[in-house]
Each structure stands twice: as structure tokens, then as C-alpha cells.
Design an enzyme around this catalytic site. Structure first.
Site, PDB file in Angstrom:
ATOM      1  N   SER A 104       0.823  -1.201   0.000  1.00  0.00           N
ATOM      2  CA  SER A 104       0.000   0.000   0.000  1.00  0.00           C
ATOM      3  C   SER A 104       0.859   1.254   0.000  1.00  0.00           C
ATOM      4  O   SER A 104       0.328   2.347  -0.024  1.00  0.00           O
ATOM      5  CB  SER A 104      -0.923  -0.019   1.213  1.00  0.00           C
ATOM      6  OG  SER A 104      -0.216  -0.365   2.361  1.00  0.00           O
ATOM      7  N   GLU A 119      -5.399   0.456  -7.410  1.00  0.00           N
ATOM      8  CA  GLU A 119      -4.321   1.347  -7.858  1.00  0.00           C
ATOM      9  C   GLU A 119      -3.287   0.502  -8.583  1.00  0.00           C
ATOM     10  O   GLU A 119      -2.909  -0.571  -8.092  1.00  0.00           O
ATOM     11  CB  GLU A 119      -3.632   2.001  -6.656  1.00  0.00           C
ATOM     12  CG  GLU A 119      -4.225   3.313  -6.252  1.00  0.00           C
ATOM     13  CD  GLU A 119      -3.462   3.959  -5.100  1.00  0.00           C
ATOM     14  OE1 GLU A 119      -3.200   5.159  -5.185  1.00  0.00           O
ATOM     15  OE2 GLU A 119      -3.137   3.278  -4.104  1.00  0.00           O
ATOM     16  N   HIS A 179      -2.572  -2.613  -6.227  1.00  0.00           N
ATOM     17  CA  HIS A 179      -2.991  -2.301  -4.849  1.00  0.00           C
ATOM     18  C   HIS A 179      -4.514  -2.291  -4.719  1.00  0.00           C
ATOM     19  O   HIS A 179      -5.182  -1.383  -5.202  1.00  0.00           O
ATOM     20  CB  HIS A 179      -2.387  -0.941  -4.437  1.00  0.00           C
ATOM     21  CG  HIS A 179      -2.781  -0.517  -3.066  1.00  0.00           C
ATOM     22  ND1 HIS A 179      -3.031   0.791  -2.720  1.00  0.00           N
ATOM     23  CD2 HIS A 179      -2.978  -1.248  -1.930  1.00  0.00           C
ATOM     24  CE1 HIS A 179      -3.366   0.847  -1.450  1.00  0.00           C
ATOM     25  NE2 HIS A 179      -3.345  -0.376  -0.953  1.00  0.00           N
ATOM     26  N   ASN A 189      -3.312   6.277  -0.245  1.00  0.00           N
ATOM     27  CA  ASN A 189      -2.787   6.381   1.122  1.00  0.00           C
ATOM     28  C   ASN A 189      -2.047   7.689   1.387  1.00  0.00           C
ATOM     29  O   ASN A 189      -1.940   8.124   2.534  1.00  0.00           O
ATOM     30  CB  ASN A 189      -1.914   5.177   1.438  1.00  0.00           C
ATOM     31  CG  ASN A 189      -2.783   3.961   1.666  1.00  0.00           C
ATOM     32  OD1 ASN A 189      -3.918   4.089   2.098  1.00  0.00           O
ATOM     33  ND2 ASN A 189      -2.263   2.779   1.359  1.00  0.00           N
TER      34      ASN A 189
HETATM   35  N1  CAA Z   1     -16.820  -9.515   1.524  1.00  0.00           N
HETATM   36  C1  CAA Z   1     -17.978  -9.505   0.843  1.00  0.00           C
HETATM   37  N2  CAA Z   1     -18.960  -8.605   1.080  1.00  0.00           N
HETATM   38  C2  CAA Z   1     -18.760  -7.705   2.054  1.00  0.00           C
HETATM   39  C3  CAA Z   1     -17.553  -7.655   2.816  1.00  0.00           C
HETATM   40  C4  CAA Z   1     -16.563  -8.620   2.500  1.00  0.00           C
HETATM   41  N3  CAA Z   1     -15.381  -8.650   3.161  1.00  0.00           N
HETATM   42  N4  CAA Z   1     -17.650  -6.627   3.692  1.00  0.00           N
HETATM   43  C5  CAA Z   1     -18.838  -6.054   3.499  1.00  0.00           C
HETATM   44  N5  CAA Z   1     -19.502  -6.703   2.510  1.00  0.00           N
HETATM   45  C6  CAA Z   1     -20.803  -6.371   1.947  1.00  0.00           C
HETATM   46  C7  CAA Z   1     -21.912  -6.701   2.913  1.00  0.00           C
HETATM   47  O1  CAA Z   1     -22.336  -8.033   2.787  1.00  0.00           O
HETATM   48  C8  CAA Z   1     -22.998  -5.727   2.476  1.00  0.00           C
HETATM   49  O2  CAA Z   1     -23.684  -6.264   1.361  1.00  0.00           O
HETATM   50  P1  CAA Z   1     -25.239  -6.001   1.147  1.00  0.00           P
HETATM   51  O3  CAA Z   1     -25.393  -4.532   0.959  1.00  0.00           O
HETATM   52  O4  CAA Z   1     -25.579  -6.792  -0.056  1.00  0.00           O
HETATM   53  O5  CAA Z   1     -25.883  -6.495   2.393  1.00  0.00           O
HETATM   54  C9  CAA Z   1     -22.231  -4.503   2.005  1.00  0.00           C
HETATM   55  O6  CAA Z   1     -20.888  -4.954   1.752  1.00  0.00           O
HETATM   56  C10 CAA Z   1     -22.212  -3.430   3.058  1.00  0.00           C
HETATM   57  O7  CAA Z   1     -21.686  -3.984   4.255  1.00  0.00           O
HETATM   58  P2  CAA Z   1     -22.346  -3.808   5.703  1.00  0.00           P
HETATM   59  O8  CAA Z   1     -23.835  -3.689   5.573  1.00  0.00           O
HETATM   60  O9  CAA Z   1     -21.769  -4.843   6.589  1.00  0.00           O
HETATM   61  O10 CAA Z   1     -21.762  -2.482   6.279  1.00  0.00           O
HETATM   62  P3  CAA Z   1     -21.619  -1.036   5.678  1.00  0.00           P
HETATM   63  O11 CAA Z   1     -22.799  -0.636   4.875  1.00  0.00           O
HETATM   64  O12 CAA Z   1     -21.210  -0.239   6.845  1.00  0.00           O
HETATM   65  O13 CAA Z   1     -20.391  -1.134   4.657  1.00  0.00           O
HETATM   66  C11 CAA Z   1     -18.095  -1.030   4.227  1.00  0.00           C
HETATM   67  C12 CAA Z   1     -19.178  -1.685   5.046  1.00  0.00           C
HETATM   68  C13 CAA Z   1     -18.287  -1.394   2.756  1.00  0.00           C
HETATM   69  C14 CAA Z   1     -16.778  -1.596   4.711  1.00  0.00           C
HETATM   70  C15 CAA Z   1     -18.219   0.539   4.392  1.00  0.00           C
HETATM   71  O14 CAA Z   1     -18.252   0.861   5.756  1.00  0.00           O
HETATM   72  C16 CAA Z   1     -17.067   1.275   3.762  1.00  0.00           C
HETATM   73  O15 CAA Z   1     -17.050   1.522   2.557  1.00  0.00           O
HETATM   74  N6  CAA Z   1     -16.070   1.681   4.602  1.00  0.00           N
HETATM   75  C17 CAA Z   1     -14.893   2.378   4.124  1.00  0.00           C
HETATM   76  C18 CAA Z   1     -13.932   1.378   3.557  1.00  0.00           C
HETATM   77  C19 CAA Z   1     -12.690   2.031   3.064  1.00  0.00           C
HETATM   78  O16 CAA Z   1     -12.486   3.233   3.117  1.00  0.00           O
HETATM   79  N7  CAA Z   1     -11.800   1.201   2.551  1.00  0.00           N
HETATM   80  C20 CAA Z   1     -10.520   1.644   2.077  1.00  0.00           C
HETATM   81  C21 CAA Z   1      -9.549   1.460   3.169  1.00  0.00           C
HETATM   82  S1  CAA Z   1      -7.975   2.035   2.681  1.00  0.00           S
HETATM   83  C22 CAA Z   1      -7.308   0.760   1.878  1.00  0.00           C
HETATM   84  O17 CAA Z   1      -7.804  -0.317   1.783  1.00  0.00           O
HETATM   85  C23 CAA Z   1      -5.983   1.053   1.322  1.00  0.00           C
HETATM   86  C24 CAA Z   1      -4.865   0.671   2.202  1.00  0.00           C
HETATM   87  O18 CAA Z   1      -3.850   0.298   1.645  1.00  0.00           O
HETATM   88  C25 CAA Z   1      -4.848   0.835   3.648  1.00  0.00           C
END
Ligand code: CAA
Length: 293
Positions: A121, A154, A142, A192
Site C-alpha cells: 500500500s 491502484e 494495490h 494512502n
Molecule cells: N466480503 C464480501 N462482502 C462484504 C464484505 C466482505 N469482506 N464486507 C462487506 N460486505 C458487503 C456486505 O455483505 C454488504 O452487502 P449487502 O449490501 O448486499 O448487504 C455490504 O458490503 C455493506 O456492508 P455492511 O452492511 O456490513 O456495512 P456497511 O454498509 O457499513 O459497509 C463497508 C461496510 C463497505 C466496509 C463501508 O463501511 C465502507 O465503505 N467503509 C470504508 C472502507 C474504506 O475506506 N476502505 C478503504 C480502506 S484504505 C485501503 O484499503 C488502502 C490501504 O492500503 C490501507
């Protein structure tokens, strides 16, 4: 599926590696999952099973897709098992020494035509490529967490990455139904470089007593329409990963604005790494997460 790759190896069965294996299998690739121990591999495969079931239950995928993906996924307890892969994606811990060790082991084994990619990342792709025997067939791919849900990937070319490798990676990402954002090879790439200083600032906001854990997260969820508050997101990413990305930005860009917040360092030293260890800015051990301070 793209013509360039058929069989994919994933090194690292944690949250990123298992997510990558999951989306590759759903796209029709044969996928082998490797980690340090068979237990880790089994737990990665169990996570994938659970997430595929969740997607099938909410009709995101069909039952047929789920079964097909499972049939395409397999364990690779030894790195030797990845020898015939066309593409190996390394998704190990965000630690350069660990990644270099992995490349030293996989390179002599892997099919000489095979492409090696890192899900790093933030670490320089050019530098990581120089630790392999195939810098022209090395690239940064990424993914974002959770991989099955997030649309972005990415793509990062190192200085020596061949155009053929880049084109093959573009085709591969499109076949996963993800959108590419191409980043130059500088610390933290794009996501990031922007996201982690925001999270680090949220931790300073807590450290300096400007707001509480819940106050800061509510402010950004409802005030900026972020799906998660920054402290909740830090716990989700893993506080060790957040710290190592801040260190890469700080060391690589030599600017004090990237200094990691001492409170982040303290949590990591305590082993409170977020959701994966049960405690971070929130305590996840009860029914509902509650702030730890
Ligand atoms: N696998 C499959 N499906 C998943 C899942 C997974 N691991 N996690 C969540 N889902 C699905 C759920 O089943 C749900 O599906 P439905 O709508 O069909 O029911 C949907 O995603 C939404 O999940 P939740 O209802 O549990 O919860 P939510 O609405 O709060 O969404 C989230 C969860 C998608 C994680 C949302 O909170 C989100 O977008 N958060 C921000 C995530 C983010 O910013 N990610 C980037 C991080 S930075 C990065 O990754 C880079 C790095 O290098 C650090």
C-alpha cells in the site's frame, strides 16, 4: 478472465490476500492461496467461504457463481506449489524485509515467464522490483479493503516495469470488474498519500483532546459523509498498517507533516491493532464496539 493469466497465486492469507483470492476466483481464475502456515491458509479460505456465502445470501452473486469460485480455490501450503502460476500477487504484511524474503524464496521457483505483483500500500515498487529476478515483470497492484466490495485498484509501475506487464495488469483488473487508477511510484501512491494523513490527523485530534473517539468519528461520518469515521477506519485497516504507511510517507518524503502521532505508536506497541486483535480505538470483544478511551 484475461488471456494473459490463467492460474494465480496469492501469498498472504490475511484480510487483503483472502479478499484478492476471493475476487480472482469469482472472475474465473484458478487460485492458490499461500501463507506461512496451513492454519493461516485454512482460516483465509474459511473467510472467503463466509464472504462468498454473504454475497450469495444478499443476491450479489448467484449460488452457481459461489460454487464455481469455491471449486477454483485451493490451498498452497508451500511456496513451491505456486511454481506454475502465471501471476503471483504478494499480499504479505506491510514490511519491506518480509516482502524481500518472500521474493528471495519465490523467484527461483516461479515460472520464468510469470509476473510478480505486490499489493503493497505504500512501499516503492521500483525498490521492491530490484529485490527480484524480474523487475520488468514486477508491478504494484494495490487493492482496497474490503476487496470484494471496493471498486478501486491502484496500479503502479516501477521504473523497470515493461509495457507488456502493465497492459496485462490493466486487462486483469478489468476482468475483475474493478476500476483502475494509475499512480506514479511515490510513497503512499495516491489513496494512502491522502487517506493516511487524514487518519493520522484524526488521531492527533484525539491525542490533543479536541474530541472523543465517538465525537471524531461522528463528525466525519455525518459531517463529511464518510461511510466510516477515521478512527473506525484505522481499526478496520489495522493500526500496524496505518503506522507503517505513515513511516513510509515520513521517511520517503522527509516532511515533518507526515510524523506518526505518538498515540498511534502507543496503540501499536500495546498490540492493540484494531479489529483483528479485538482492540484498537474501539474494543470489539463485546456485542457492540465501545471506545477504549
Ligand atoms: N466480503 C464480501 N462482502 C462484504 C464484505 C466482505 N469482506 N464486507 C462487506 N460486505 C458487503 C456486505 O455483505 C454488504 O452487502 P449487502 O449490501 O448486499 O448487504 C455490504 O458490503 C455493506 O456492508 P455492511 O452492511 O456490513 O456495512 P456497511 O454498509 O457499513 O459497509 C463497508 C461496510 C463497505 C466496509 C463501508 O463501511 C465502507 O465503505 N467503509 C470504508 C472502507 C474504506 O475506506 N476502505 C478503504 C480502506 S484504505 C485501503 O484499503 C488502502 C490501504 O492500503 C490501507
Amino acid at each position: 478472465m484475461t488471456d494473459s493469466f490463467k492460474k494465480i497465486g496469492v501469498i498472504g492469507a490475511g484480510q487483503m490476500g483472502s479478499g484478492i483470492a476471493h475476487v480472482c476466483a469469482l472472475a474465473g481464475y484458478e487460485v492458490l492461496l499461500n501463507d506461512l502456515s496451513s492454519d493461516n491458509v485454512e482460516s483465509g479460505l474459511a473467510t472467503i467461504n463466509g464472504n462468498l456465502a454473504r454475497q450469495a445470501a444478499s443476491k450479489k452473486i448467484t449460488e452457481k457463481d459461489r460454487k464455481k469460485a469455491i471449486s477454483l480455490l485451493g490451498p498452497a501450503p508451500q511456496m513451491e506449489d505456486l511454481a506454475s502460476c502465471d501471476l503471483v500477487i504478494e499480499a504479505a504484511t506491510e514490511n519491506e524485509a518480509i516482502k524481500r524474503n518472500i521474493y528471495a524464496t519465490i523467484c527461483p521457483i516461479l515460472n520464468p515467464e510469470g509476473v510478480l505483483a505486490s499489493n503493497t500500500s505504500s512501499i516503492s515498487i521500483t525498490r521492491l522490483a530490484s529485490a527480484t529476478d524480474r523487475p520488468e515483470r514486477f508491478i504494484g497492484i494495490h487493492f482496497m479493503n474490503p476487496v470484494p466490495v471496493m471498486k478501486l485498484v491502484e496500479l503502479v509501475r516501477g521504473i523497470a516495469t515493461a509495457d507488456e506487464t502493465y497492459q496485462a495488469a490493466l486487462g486483469f483488473i478489468a476482468s475483475l470488474d474493478k476500476t483502475v487508477a494509475v499512480s506514479e511510484d511515490f510513497p503512499g501512491f495516491m489513496v494512502n498519500r491522502i487517506l493516511l494523513p487524514m487518519i493520522n490527523e484524526a488521531i492527533y485530534t484525539l491525542y490533543e483532546g479536541v474530541g472523543t473517539v465517538e465525537g471524531i468519528d461522528t463528525a466525519m461520518r455525518l459531517g463529511a459523509n464518510h461511510p466510516m469515521g477515521p478512527l473506525q477506519l484505522a481499526d478496520f485497516i489495522g493500526l500496524d498498517t496505518c503506522l507503517s504507511i505513515m513511516q513510509v510517507l515520513h521517511d520517503g518524503l522527509s516532511d515533518s507533516k507526515y510524523r506518526p502521532c505518538p498515540l498511534l505508536v502507543k496503540y501499536v506497541e500495546a498490540g492493540w491493532l484494531g479489529r483483528k486483535t479485538g482492540r484498537g480505538f474501539y474494543d470489539y470483544r463485546g456485542e457492540e464496539p465501545v471506545p477504549t478511551r
